[in-house]
Design an enzyme around this catalytic site. Sequence first.
Site, PDB file in Angstrom:
ATOM      1  N   ASP A  36      44.444  31.179  56.230  1.00 20.50           N
ATOM      2  CA  ASP A  36      45.698  30.111  55.578  1.00 20.50           C
ATOM      3  C   ASP A  36      45.812  30.835  54.359  1.00 20.50           C
ATOM      4  O   ASP A  36      44.702  31.333  53.590  1.00 20.50           O
ATOM      5  CB  ASP A  36      45.100  28.637  55.311  1.00 20.50           C
ATOM      6  CG  ASP A  36      44.854  28.125  56.601  1.00 20.50           C
ATOM      7  OD1 ASP A  36      45.479  28.486  57.762  1.00 20.50           O
ATOM      8  OD2 ASP A  36      43.988  27.099  56.716  1.00 20.50           O
TER       9      ASP A  36
HETATM   10  N1  URA Z   1      39.958  27.331  59.555  1.00 17.35           N
HETATM   11  C1  URA Z   1      40.936  26.723  58.705  1.00 17.35           C
HETATM   12  O1  URA Z   1      41.319  25.506  58.513  1.00 17.35           O
HETATM   13  N2  URA Z   1      41.713  27.593  57.724  1.00 17.35           N
HETATM   14  C2  URA Z   1      41.488  28.723  57.815  1.00 17.35           C
HETATM   15  O2  URA Z   1      42.226  29.636  56.934  1.00 17.35           O
HETATM   16  C3  URA Z   1      40.546  29.470  58.683  1.00 17.35           C
HETATM   17  C4  URA Z   1      39.817  28.602  59.213  1.00 17.35           C
END
Ligand code: URA
Length: 239
Positions: A107
């Site tokens: 993310d």
């Molecule tokens: N899980 C999440 O919530 N975000 C990420 O970026 C990777 C794994």
Amino acid sequence: MEELIRLQKFIASAGICSRRKAEELISAGKVKVNGEKITELGTKINPDADKVEVNGEIIGNGGKKYYIMLNKPAGYITTTSDTHGRKTVIELVKDINARIYPVGRLDADTEGLLLLTNDGDFANAVIHPSKRHVKTYIAEVKGLPQLEAIKMLKRGVDIGEYITKPAQVELLKGTSSSSTLKIGITEGKKRQVRLMCETIGHPVLALKRVEIGPIVLGNLPKGKWRHLRKEEIDRLCSK
Ligand code: URA
């Protein structure tokens, strides 16, 4: 992931000559692809895999493969380009003469270990579910999760039409206001760790990925990258 482009376009974009001149060179038999003379103008090539020679000189990166780890800072999106002008992880990996792309995703607000490559076989091998590489995250969460909540995370929780597979979960430290969890998962559902923590009532305040299978982020500074070592690539692919 592999994008094919016309040979004359590739030659022109390498700065050798105009596209028109490139067509002349191809027709005149001056261009080889992977050692073979090509005279057909419509021919398409994979710029990341094919070796192109013009008048005996290799242009482009000659099919060289790149395997890179980046310590992604928050605020960068995991794509190669963005139509909304947001900062992408590719902007952090400079001086690579190849079109690399991220393996899997993080993310925008997640930090840490991200792999990048221009080798489609490698990317597939790493993300293929059969490999079951454990991806390990350090999650700072709100509040102090109790033993039962941690057990729930370990067993699997419903994150909305999906029950997560068993996870490795360890409480590293905690106070009543915030705690640090180490969470290892083998899946990669969208925002999975955030949703898992939310489900047990302890939303994520900050998230960082520190390991993908045998690959460890270690002390690589935030925003910096390095090439993977040969043994790291071998270990990732051989599992
Ligand atoms: N899980 C999440 O919530 N975000 C990420 O970026 C990777 C794994």
